[in-house]
Design a protein around this motif. Structure first.
Motif, short mmCIF file in Angstrom:
data_model
loop_
_atom_site.label_atom_id
_atom_site.label_comp_id
_atom_site.label_asym_id
_atom_site.label_seq_id
_atom_site.Cartn_x
_atom_site.Cartn_y
_atom_site.Cartn_z
N ARG A 181 1.73 -6.10 -73.40
CA ARG A 181 0.77 -5.39 -74.24
C ARG A 181 1.51 -4.81 -75.43
N ILE A 182 1.11 -5.24 -76.62
CA ILE A 182 1.74 -4.78 -77.86
C ILE A 182 0.80 -3.78 -78.52
N MET A 183 1.31 -2.57 -78.77
CA MET A 183 0.47 -1.49 -79.30
C MET A 183 1.02 -1.03 -80.64
N PRO A 184 0.42 -1.49 -81.73
CA PRO A 184 0.97 -1.19 -83.06
C PRO A 184 0.91 0.29 -83.42
N ASP A 185 -0.13 1.00 -82.97
CA ASP A 185 -0.27 2.40 -83.35
C ASP A 185 0.84 3.29 -82.79
N SER A 186 1.23 3.02 -81.54
CA SER A 186 2.27 3.83 -80.91
C SER A 186 3.65 3.18 -80.99
N HIS A 187 3.72 2.01 -81.65
CA HIS A 187 4.99 1.28 -81.81
C HIS A 187 5.67 1.06 -80.46
N SER A 188 4.89 0.64 -79.49
CA SER A 188 5.45 0.43 -78.15
C SER A 188 5.01 -0.91 -77.58
N ILE A 189 5.77 -1.37 -76.59
CA ILE A 189 5.50 -2.62 -75.89
C ILE A 189 5.60 -2.35 -74.39
N ASN A 190 4.57 -2.76 -73.65
CA ASN A 190 4.59 -2.63 -72.20
C ASN A 190 4.60 -4.03 -71.60
N ILE A 191 5.52 -4.27 -70.68
CA ILE A 191 5.69 -5.59 -70.10
C ILE A 191 5.62 -5.51 -68.58
N LEU A 192 4.70 -6.25 -68.00
CA LEU A 192 4.55 -6.30 -66.55
C LEU A 192 5.01 -7.67 -66.05
N SER A 193 6.03 -7.69 -65.21
CA SER A 193 6.51 -8.93 -64.62
C SER A 193 5.74 -9.21 -63.33
N ILE A 194 5.27 -10.44 -63.19
CA ILE A 194 4.54 -10.86 -61.99
C ILE A 194 5.42 -11.86 -61.25
N PRO A 195 5.92 -11.51 -60.08
CA PRO A 195 6.80 -12.42 -59.34
C PRO A 195 6.14 -13.77 -59.07
N ARG A 196 6.92 -14.81 -59.12
CA ARG A 196 6.41 -16.17 -58.95
C ARG A 196 5.81 -16.39 -57.56
N ASP A 197 6.25 -15.59 -56.57
CA ASP A 197 5.77 -15.74 -55.19
C ASP A 197 4.55 -14.88 -54.88
N THR A 198 3.95 -14.27 -55.90
CA THR A 198 2.80 -13.39 -55.67
C THR A 198 1.64 -14.17 -55.05
N LEU A 199 1.06 -13.60 -54.01
CA LEU A 199 -0.05 -14.24 -53.30
C LEU A 199 -1.34 -14.13 -54.10
N VAL A 200 -2.02 -15.27 -54.27
CA VAL A 200 -3.33 -15.31 -54.91
C VAL A 200 -4.19 -16.30 -54.12
N ARG A 201 -5.48 -16.28 -54.40
CA ARG A 201 -6.40 -17.22 -53.76
C ARG A 201 -7.03 -18.10 -54.83
N PHE A 202 -6.88 -19.40 -54.68
CA PHE A 202 -7.50 -20.36 -55.59
C PHE A 202 -8.82 -20.84 -55.00
N TYR A 203 -9.84 -20.85 -55.82
CA TYR A 203 -11.17 -21.27 -55.37
C TYR A 203 -11.11 -22.69 -54.82
N GLY A 204 -11.63 -22.84 -53.60
CA GLY A 204 -11.68 -24.15 -52.98
C GLY A 204 -10.36 -24.62 -52.40
N VAL A 205 -9.31 -23.80 -52.54
CA VAL A 205 -7.99 -24.18 -52.04
C VAL A 205 -7.51 -23.21 -50.98
N GLY A 206 -7.61 -21.91 -51.28
CA GLY A 206 -7.13 -20.88 -50.36
C GLY A 206 -5.92 -20.17 -50.91
N VAL A 207 -5.11 -19.65 -50.02
CA VAL A 207 -3.95 -18.85 -50.40
C VAL A 207 -2.83 -19.74 -50.94
#
Length: 462
Positions: A105-131
């Motif tokens: 997230r780049i915020m020009p007004d506050s001159h700041s950048i927030n970066i969230l790393s999402i691990p490659r092994d994070t569990l998600v559910r795909f529609y019609g596929v599962g975990v």
């Protein structure tokens, strides 16, 4: 340091930010190089995708400026080839798993950048596929599927634009910079013949080539696995940014821009790139976070997953990604009571007694959950001089409370400390010196008080 060439590439992470900052420097200093940037035509493999909640425009009128915060999904794609090798097409080279996934997230007004790393092994559910693991989203449906998976994981947060990077581009970028200096905190030895992978590094400060730096951030053969790799990626990102901001890097911009042209797939327009580059160049506050969560238990799944903590993630989204356009409530800011937070201590000095001194000082101010960390740390001479107080889970209030108790140290929001901590204190020589000086002052004051009590007005001069 010993490193070997590795024909199978895998890891990228930070290049979009580095390239953007470099472009900003160019635009500000050289009209000739600026014109070469304008001629850059990024790859456009997914030109028709509709990102979740994306903005139609992220810039104001020409000259392009970023006029509101923007969320950008950054994917570093793992593949076994490159557009210029084995006759791979750009689409084929970018069709692999996303070994790196960032929401910035780049915020020009506050001159700041927030970066969230999402691990490659994070569990998600795909529609019609599962975990499945989230790094498979790009393989299943390209950028659109990857963006949808990230948005759903993060309570349908909006994603304005994407940047997808070929793995070979990371190596070329680092080489274009003339290498990047990093501090390798521990000896690394790992060989995987199935991946034709051979990683060998000694501990210490080293300037690494693109091939060797790619191997370093690919290493995950330790207790933290992929989470440790994400932490190393975040630290290398800072190192690359620092390298790009050096004056001598200006002359290397044409080659860097050529790397971008050959290796980047994005839906950012040229104007948007320039606007974001300007915002990044003007930024002075960077927050790095890791998706809160835990490793799965063997009894839960047959393979290992990173399972996100929804409640903790929501707090990060509220504070750093303006989730639902809501400000973080004061109650949320103060949920962590200073006395109850977990503080992990790392010693970057050569003084074994420093841990005991710092622990005693923190206990004096009411902190109780204090632990010695075995987490790898940056111990080069320059880094060891300054104490770092790391808000591990995006809660700077807790880190500020610790800083006030210690009296010295720089507070930073980053995921570079011990993952079990609320706050990680990396002891520097400034803290040990401060404690010694304070102890000397206290002894002197006590002696003066005892003398006054014994001799009265004659000592006090009254």
């Amino acid at each position: 340091m010993k490193g070997k060439n590795n024909p199978k590439k895998s890891q990228l992470l930070k290049q979009p930010f580095a390239l953007a900052i470099g472009a900003a420097v160019v635009a500000a200093t050289s009209g000739a190089i600026f014109s070469s940037f304008v001629s850059l035509t990024p790859l456009k493999n997914d030109v028709t995708i509709d990102l979740p909640g994306s903005s139609k425009s992220v810039t104001g009128v020409i000259p392009a400026t970023l006029d509101h915060p923007v969320n950008i999904l950054i994917l570093g794609i793992d593949n076994s080839g490159h557009p210029h090798e084995k006759n791979f097409s750009p689409a084929e080279a970018l069709a692999g798993n996303s070994d790196t996934m960032l929401l910035a997230r780049i915020m020009p007004d506050s001159h700041s950048i927030n970066i969230l790393s999402i691990p490659r092994d994070t569990l998600v559910r795909f529609y019609g596929v599962g975990v499945d693991k989230i790094n498979d989203a790009n393989v299943r449906g390209g950028t659109k599927q990857a963006a949808q998976s990230v948005s759903q994981l993060l309570d349908n947060v909006s994603i304005d634009r994407y940047v997808r990077l070929d793995t070979e581009g990371f190596i070329h970028l680092v080489d274009a910079l003339g290498g990047v200096e990093v501090n390798i905190p521990k000896k690394m030895d790992y060989v995987d013949h199935s991946q034709n992978l051979s990683i060998h590094f000694l501990a210490g400060v080293q300037k690494l080539t693109g091939q060797h730096l790619e191997e370093y951030i690919r290493f995950r053969h330790d207790a933290l696995g992929d989470i440790g790799r994400v932490q190393r990626q975040q630290q290398v990102l800072k190192d690359i940014l620092l390298t790009l901001l050096q004056p001598q890097s200006i002359t290397k911009l044409p080659e860097i821009l050529k790397v971008a042209q050959d290796n980047i797939d994005t839906d950012l327009s040229i104007n948007e790139m320039l606007a974001i580059a300007q915002a990044l160049a003007q930024s002075n506050h960077h927050n790095f976070m890791l998706l809160p969560g835990r490793f799965s238990e063997k009894s839960e799944y047959n393979v290992s997953y990173w399972i996100s903590d929804h409640k903790a993630t929501t707090k990060i989204l509220q504070r750093y990604f303006d989730f639902n356009n809501a400000e973080v409530k004061e109650d949320d800011k103060n949920l962590v009571v200073p006395r109850g937070i977990k503080i992990f201590i790392q010693n970057a000095t050569r003084q074994p007694e420093a841990v005991i001194k710092v622990t005693s000082l923190l206990e004096k101010y009411g902190f109780r959950n204090i632990f010695l960390s075995s987490h790898e740390i940056d111990t080069d001479i320059e880094s060891a001089q300054k104490t770092r107080i790391i808000a591990q889970h995006g809660n700077p209030e807790a880190a500020n409370a610790v800083q006030q108790a210690l009296g010295v140290g720089d507070v930073e929001v980053a995921s570079l400390g011990d993952i079990a901590s609320d706050v990680t204190v990396v002891i520097g020589t400034d803290l040990t010196r401060s404690i010694s000086e304070n102890n000397s002052t206290s002894i002197k004051q006590n002696l003066e008080l005892q003398t006054r009590q014994k001799y009265g007005k004659f000592v006090s001069g009254k």
